[in-house]
Design an enzyme around this catalytic site. Structure first.
Site, mmCIF file in Angstrom:
data_model
loop_
_atom_site.group_PDB
_atom_site.id
_atom_site.type_symbol
_atom_site.label_atom_id
_atom_site.label_comp_id
_atom_site.label_asym_id
_atom_site.label_seq_id
_atom_site.Cartn_x
_atom_site.Cartn_y
_atom_site.Cartn_z
ATOM 1 N N CYS A 117 2.042 30.164 -48.538
ATOM 2 C CA CYS A 117 1.537 30.185 -49.919
ATOM 3 C C CYS A 117 2.470 29.466 -50.894
ATOM 4 C CB CYS A 117 1.311 31.614 -50.374
ATOM 5 S SG CYS A 117 0.075 32.461 -49.378
ATOM 6 N N HIS A 255 0.468 31.027 -58.085
ATOM 7 C CA HIS A 255 -0.244 31.243 -56.832
ATOM 8 C C HIS A 255 -1.188 32.418 -57.029
ATOM 9 C CE1 HIS A 255 -1.345 31.939 -52.807
ATOM 10 N NE2 HIS A 255 -0.595 33.013 -52.645
ATOM 11 N N ASN A 285 -7.439 34.043 -52.373
ATOM 12 C CA ASN A 285 -6.122 33.459 -52.084
ATOM 13 C C ASN A 285 -6.315 32.266 -51.140
ATOM 14 O OD1 ASN A 285 -3.563 32.860 -51.135
ATOM 15 N ND2 ASN A 285 -2.958 34.994 -50.831
HETATM 16 O O1 UT7 Z 1 -0.303 35.076 -50.672
HETATM 17 C C1 UT7 Z 1 0.740 35.705 -50.029
HETATM 18 C C2 UT7 Z 1 1.141 36.901 -50.726
HETATM 19 N N1 UT7 Z 1 0.201 37.963 -50.507
HETATM 20 C C3 UT7 Z 1 0.145 38.888 -51.396
HETATM 21 O O2 UT7 Z 1 0.795 38.761 -52.397
HETATM 22 C C4 UT7 Z 1 -0.692 40.121 -51.139
HETATM 23 C C5 UT7 Z 1 0.031 41.284 -51.734
HETATM 24 N N2 UT7 Z 1 -0.630 42.548 -51.563
HETATM 25 C C6 UT7 Z 1 -1.782 42.895 -52.196
HETATM 26 O O3 UT7 Z 1 -2.377 42.095 -52.887
HETATM 27 C C7 UT7 Z 1 -2.251 44.321 -52.066
HETATM 28 O O4 UT7 Z 1 -1.258 45.093 -51.466
HETATM 29 C C8 UT7 Z 1 -3.572 44.451 -51.267
HETATM 30 C C9 UT7 Z 1 -4.724 43.923 -52.084
HETATM 31 C C10 UT7 Z 1 -3.460 43.717 -49.945
HETATM 32 C C11 UT7 Z 1 -3.873 45.933 -50.972
HETATM 33 O O5 UT7 Z 1 -3.891 46.682 -52.167
HETATM 34 P P1 UT7 Z 1 -3.097 48.045 -52.269
HETATM 35 O O6 UT7 Z 1 -3.392 48.616 -53.587
HETATM 36 O O7 UT7 Z 1 -1.667 47.761 -51.922
HETATM 37 O O8 UT7 Z 1 -3.820 48.936 -51.178
HETATM 38 P P2 UT7 Z 1 -3.221 49.571 -49.844
HETATM 39 O O9 UT7 Z 1 -2.887 48.532 -48.840
HETATM 40 O O10 UT7 Z 1 -2.147 50.534 -50.224
HETATM 41 O O11 UT7 Z 1 -4.490 50.356 -49.315
HETATM 42 C C12 UT7 Z 1 -5.048 51.454 -50.071
HETATM 43 C C13 UT7 Z 1 -6.240 52.024 -49.288
HETATM 44 C C14 UT7 Z 1 -5.937 52.315 -47.838
HETATM 45 O O12 UT7 Z 1 -6.584 53.507 -47.493
HETATM 46 P P3 UT7 Z 1 -5.747 54.882 -47.368
HETATM 47 O O13 UT7 Z 1 -4.716 54.634 -46.308
HETATM 48 O O14 UT7 Z 1 -5.156 55.108 -48.723
HETATM 49 O O15 UT7 Z 1 -6.806 55.877 -46.988
HETATM 50 C C15 UT7 Z 1 -6.571 51.159 -47.098
HETATM 51 O O16 UT7 Z 1 -6.977 51.518 -45.791
HETATM 52 O O17 UT7 Z 1 -7.329 51.071 -49.288
HETATM 53 C C16 UT7 Z 1 -7.790 50.888 -47.942
HETATM 54 N N3 UT7 Z 1 -8.271 49.522 -47.807
HETATM 55 C C17 UT7 Z 1 -9.527 49.136 -48.095
HETATM 56 N N4 UT7 Z 1 -10.600 49.812 -48.533
HETATM 57 C C18 UT7 Z 1 -11.735 49.128 -48.739
HETATM 58 C C19 UT7 Z 1 -7.565 48.430 -47.406
HETATM 59 N N5 UT7 Z 1 -8.363 47.337 -47.428
HETATM 60 C C20 UT7 Z 1 -9.570 47.756 -47.840
HETATM 61 C C21 UT7 Z 1 -10.796 47.090 -48.079
HETATM 62 N N6 UT7 Z 1 -11.843 47.808 -48.521
HETATM 63 N N7 UT7 Z 1 -10.949 45.765 -47.876
#
Ligand code: UT7
Length: 328
Positions: A117, A255, A285
């Protein structure tokens, strides 16, 4: 004029997005997710996905042609091509050589940069160095990706986040006798990497390890935490290098990983959200393509004008991260 001597100048920009748009609702028909979750956590509403016959090289070439048109130049004016990509058409040769051949300007150096990225920032810095030191006269710097081809479409934690596309810029060596000499150009760039964070964002395959292409794997929450800290740090460094304050920035061209990262980074720097170019809602992204796609959109719709002070920044797998201050 005080401050650093401007380097490579921006002459034009262009983009390419596959026509096929996939909405969050369409993804929710196939995997356990929802439009509400994706919008709330990321700001993403849709993404473009490459179809049959579309590859990283075809998208890169399309964006390059648009950038040349915008700069009022032809391929014959270009003597350096750098493509930032983590999804090349082939392991080798470089996608940049395919672009060069498609444009018909063979002869000068053409190579790929792999910094995921942050790739466009790494490519921009490399081109700027070559242009400043006489290694080239006019460069095409392209960020191009087809991440749809390395996603695990059954992994809802990653597949909803990415899209395909390409963005390109034409840069010219400083010191050439053109209009606005001495004012416009790249003022400062900083690049970083921390290989200790490899396992937080990587592809679980490759020619030398598994002899497969592999799929993207990410520990999103941890990447998010690092992204905000690393980006705030590198933005501060570039401002200090250039002797510029955050208030002087006209536009941040970040980005586009997550709308919440854009908001948090701008807030840390004290930059109002109106000054941040946002495309993540429509493009998702697109890795190395996201900064030049956002830059091109804002130049074409008239927000970014000649003379504006731009901050480009990115963070991605490696980890790698970087920022570049540029007078348009
Ligand atoms: O380009 C390179 C750099 N990349 C980034 O900068 C990405 C950085 N990270 C992020 O943007 C965020 O961390 C994400 C968007 C990937 C995830 O958001 P989050 O608020 O950190 O959520 P999380 O990973 O803590 O997940 C929260 C919950 C989980 O469920 P539990 O364990 O709390 O029951 C996940 O299983 O959301 C669940 N979950 C989803 N639910 C519905 C994860 N993906 C999904 C989904 N739909 N697609």
């Amino acid at each position: 004029m005080t401050g650093p001597t401007p380097g490579a100048r921006l002459l034009g920009s262009g983009s390419a997005l596959p026509p096929r748009v996939v909405t969050n609702a369409e993804l929710a028909e196939k995997i356990d997710t929802s439009d509400e979750w994706i919008v709330a956590r990321t700001g993403i509403r849709q993404r473009h996905i490459a179809g049959d016959g579309e590859t990283t090289a075809t998208l890169a070439t399309q964006a390059a042609r648009a950038a040349l048109d915008d700069a009022d130049l032809t391929p014959a004016d270009i003597d350096l091509i750098i493509v930032a990509t983590a999804t090349p058409d082939n392991t080798f040769p470089a996608t940049a050589t395919k672009v060069q051949h498609a444009l018909g300007c063979n002869g000068g150096p053409a190579f790929d940069v792999a910094a995921v990225c942050s790739g466009f920032l790494y490519a921009l810095a490399t081109a700027d160095s070559l242009l400043r030191t006489g290694g080239a006269t006019r460069a095409l710097v392209i960020g191009a990706e087809t991440f749809s081809r390395i996603l695990d479409w059954e992994d809802r934690t990653t597949c909803v986040l990415f899209g395909d596309g390409a963005g390109a810029v034409v840069l010219e060596a400083p010191g050439l006798d053109t209009a606005r000499k001495g004012e416009a150009g790249i003022l400062a760039t900083r690049l970083h990497a921390d290989g200790a964070q490899h396992d937080l964002l990587y592809v679980d395959g490759g020619p030398s390890s598994t002899q497969t292409v592999g799929h993207l794997r990410m520990k999103g929450r941890e990447v998010f935490r690092h992204a905000v800290v690393n980006l705030a740090g590198v933005l501060g460094e570039v401002l200090e290098d250039a002797g510029v304050s955050a208030e002087e920035i006209d536009w941040v061209v970040p980005h586009q990983a997550n709308a919440r990262i854009l908001d948090a980074t701008a807030k840390k720097l004290g930059i109002p959200p109106e000054k941040v170019i946002v495309t993540v809602d429509r493009h998702a992204n697109t890795s190395a393509a996201s900064v030049p796609l956002a830059l091109d959109e804002a130049r074409r719709d008239g927000r970014i004008k000649a003379g504006d002070l731009l901050m480009l920044e990115a963070m991605g797998g490696g980890f790698t991260w970087g920022a570049c201050l540029l007078r348009a």
